[in-house]
Write an enzyme that holds these catalytic residues in place. Structure first.
Site, PDB file in Angstrom:
ATOM      1  N   PHE A  71     -40.992  15.771  26.076  1.00  0.00           N
ATOM      2  CA  PHE A  71     -40.907  15.622  24.623  1.00  0.00           C
ATOM      3  C   PHE A  71     -40.751  16.996  23.985  1.00  0.00           C
ATOM      4  O   PHE A  71     -41.586  17.879  24.160  1.00  0.00           O
ATOM      5  CB  PHE A  71     -42.151  14.933  24.068  1.00  0.00           C
ATOM      6  CG  PHE A  71     -42.119  14.747  22.572  1.00  0.00           C
ATOM      7  CD1 PHE A  71     -41.259  13.823  21.987  1.00  0.00           C
ATOM      8  CD2 PHE A  71     -42.931  15.521  21.745  1.00  0.00           C
ATOM      9  CE1 PHE A  71     -41.216  13.664  20.611  1.00  0.00           C
ATOM     10  CE2 PHE A  71     -42.896  15.358  20.369  1.00  0.00           C
ATOM     11  CZ  PHE A  71     -42.033  14.429  19.799  1.00  0.00           C
ATOM     12  N   GLU A  90     -42.680  28.180  28.809  1.00  0.00           N
ATOM     13  CA  GLU A  90     -43.747  27.702  27.927  1.00  0.00           C
ATOM     14  C   GLU A  90     -45.156  28.123  28.346  1.00  0.00           C
ATOM     15  O   GLU A  90     -46.063  28.113  27.514  1.00  0.00           O
ATOM     16  CB  GLU A  90     -43.702  26.163  27.858  1.00  0.00           C
ATOM     17  CG  GLU A  90     -42.386  25.589  27.403  1.00  0.00           C
ATOM     18  CD  GLU A  90     -42.071  25.897  25.955  1.00  0.00           C
ATOM     19  OE1 GLU A  90     -43.006  26.234  25.197  1.00  0.00           O
ATOM     20  OE2 GLU A  90     -40.890  25.812  25.567  1.00  0.00           O
ATOM     21  N   TYR A 134     -40.121  19.344  20.494  1.00  0.00           N
ATOM     22  CA  TYR A 134     -40.389  19.298  19.052  1.00  0.00           C
ATOM     23  C   TYR A 134     -40.013  20.596  18.340  1.00  0.00           C
ATOM     24  O   TYR A 134     -39.984  20.648  17.116  1.00  0.00           O
ATOM     25  CB  TYR A 134     -41.872  18.999  18.807  1.00  0.00           C
ATOM     26  CG  TYR A 134     -42.805  19.969  19.517  1.00  0.00           C
ATOM     27  CD1 TYR A 134     -43.180  21.157  18.928  1.00  0.00           C
ATOM     28  CD2 TYR A 134     -43.283  19.686  20.789  1.00  0.00           C
ATOM     29  CE1 TYR A 134     -44.020  22.050  19.586  1.00  0.00           C
ATOM     30  CE2 TYR A 134     -44.118  20.559  21.456  1.00  0.00           C
ATOM     31  CZ  TYR A 134     -44.490  21.746  20.854  1.00  0.00           C
ATOM     32  OH  TYR A 134     -45.305  22.617  21.513  1.00  0.00           O
ATOM     33  N   GLY A 135     -39.723  21.660  19.101  1.00  0.00           N
ATOM     34  CA  GLY A 135     -39.370  22.952  18.520  1.00  0.00           C
ATOM     35  C   GLY A 135     -38.066  23.454  19.100  1.00  0.00           C
ATOM     36  O   GLY A 135     -37.052  22.752  19.092  1.00  0.00           O
ATOM     37  N   SER A 136     -38.087  24.658  19.648  1.00  0.00           N
ATOM     38  CA  SER A 136     -36.847  25.254  20.151  1.00  0.00           C
ATOM     39  C   SER A 136     -36.257  24.498  21.338  1.00  0.00           C
ATOM     40  O   SER A 136     -35.054  24.596  21.597  1.00  0.00           O
ATOM     41  CB  SER A 136     -37.070  26.723  20.523  1.00  0.00           C
ATOM     42  OG  SER A 136     -38.008  26.838  21.579  1.00  0.00           O
TER      43      SER A 136
END
Length: 236
Positions: free
Chosen positions: A64, A141, A66-68
């Site tokens: 999932f 990440e 949600y940003g970059s």
């Protein structure tokens, strides 16, 4: 990758190459200011293996974004679609001194934080590619402990799919907590690092959400604060 939901950023392929050959990790290790420890390759491999332990060897991996990751995934993706995650919301809640910030000009980065809901993009990585692609994901990440991998139920057209995502580590020293929005806006407006500015990251994320037809009320409030600060600076 099949046809992406969002036009891929120009940095998609360069980022992928630098993650694969380790040069991006080497850069972060070289630039890390005192007090920031970058995890070793062995630590990243162990963390990744632990998170993927629940996944069968013949199973695809869903991630999932949600940003970059939405606009610069740097992953070999078999399929992408819109999805919703309940119990977490998108928020600029991590202070960064690497990538989009530095010791002299710290920035702010997105994470998932507790409460609410979040709409984003669900990527499917084919089972044969899971190990190689997850290794790139961890190098991106999980290098400094700001994020924690978390399995969450992602909803797609009424169907729930277990997905891996990255949530903010509330116990980390760079977690911003409930800082005033004006403080977050200042970090976004002035943060600058080896990957560019926090402002460019913010703008690209809003553009991706606009393209997807997703309205994030929290980011819209932050955008208004940022634009007011821009106007005040221009009038000074």
């Amino acid at each position: 990758m099949d046809k992406p939901l969002i036009p891929l950023h120009a940095d998609h392929e360069p980022t992928r190459r630098r993650l694969a050959d380790g040069t991006l990790l080497d850069t972060w290790r070289a630039l890390a200011p005192p007090g920031i420890r970058i995890r070793s390759d062995a630590e990243l491999e162990t963390s990744c293996a632990r998170a993927l332990a629940r996944l069968g060897s013949a199973e695809d991996l869903h991630v999932f974004a949600y940003g970059s990751l939405m606009w610069n995934p740097a992953l070999d993706v078999a399929h992408a679609c819109r999805a919703r995650v309940q119990g977490w919301h998108r928020r600029f809640c991590m202070r960064t001194l690497l990538g989009r910030g530095c010791a002299q000009a710290p920035g702010a980065m997105l994470a998932l934080d507790r409460g609410g809901a979040c709409q984003g993009v669900l990527f499917r990585i084919a089972a044969a590619n899971v190990q190689a692609e997850a290794r790139l994901l961890w190098r991106r990440e999980m290098i400094a402990g700001s994020y924690e991998p978390r399995w969450v139920p992602a909803c797609v057209d009424g169907v729930t799919i277990p997905a891996l995502t990255f949530v903010g580590n509330r116990h980390h020293e760079r977690y911003l907590g409930r800082q005033p929005m004006e403080d977050i806006a200042r970090l976004v407006r002035t943060g600058r690092g080896s990957l560019g500015t926090s402002r460019a990251y913010f703008d690209a994320t809003l553009e991706a959400l606009d393209f997807l037809g997703i309205r994030d009320q929290g980011l819209e409030r932050l955008r208004r604060v940022i634009l007011r600060a821009d106007a005040a600076e221009g009038a000074a």
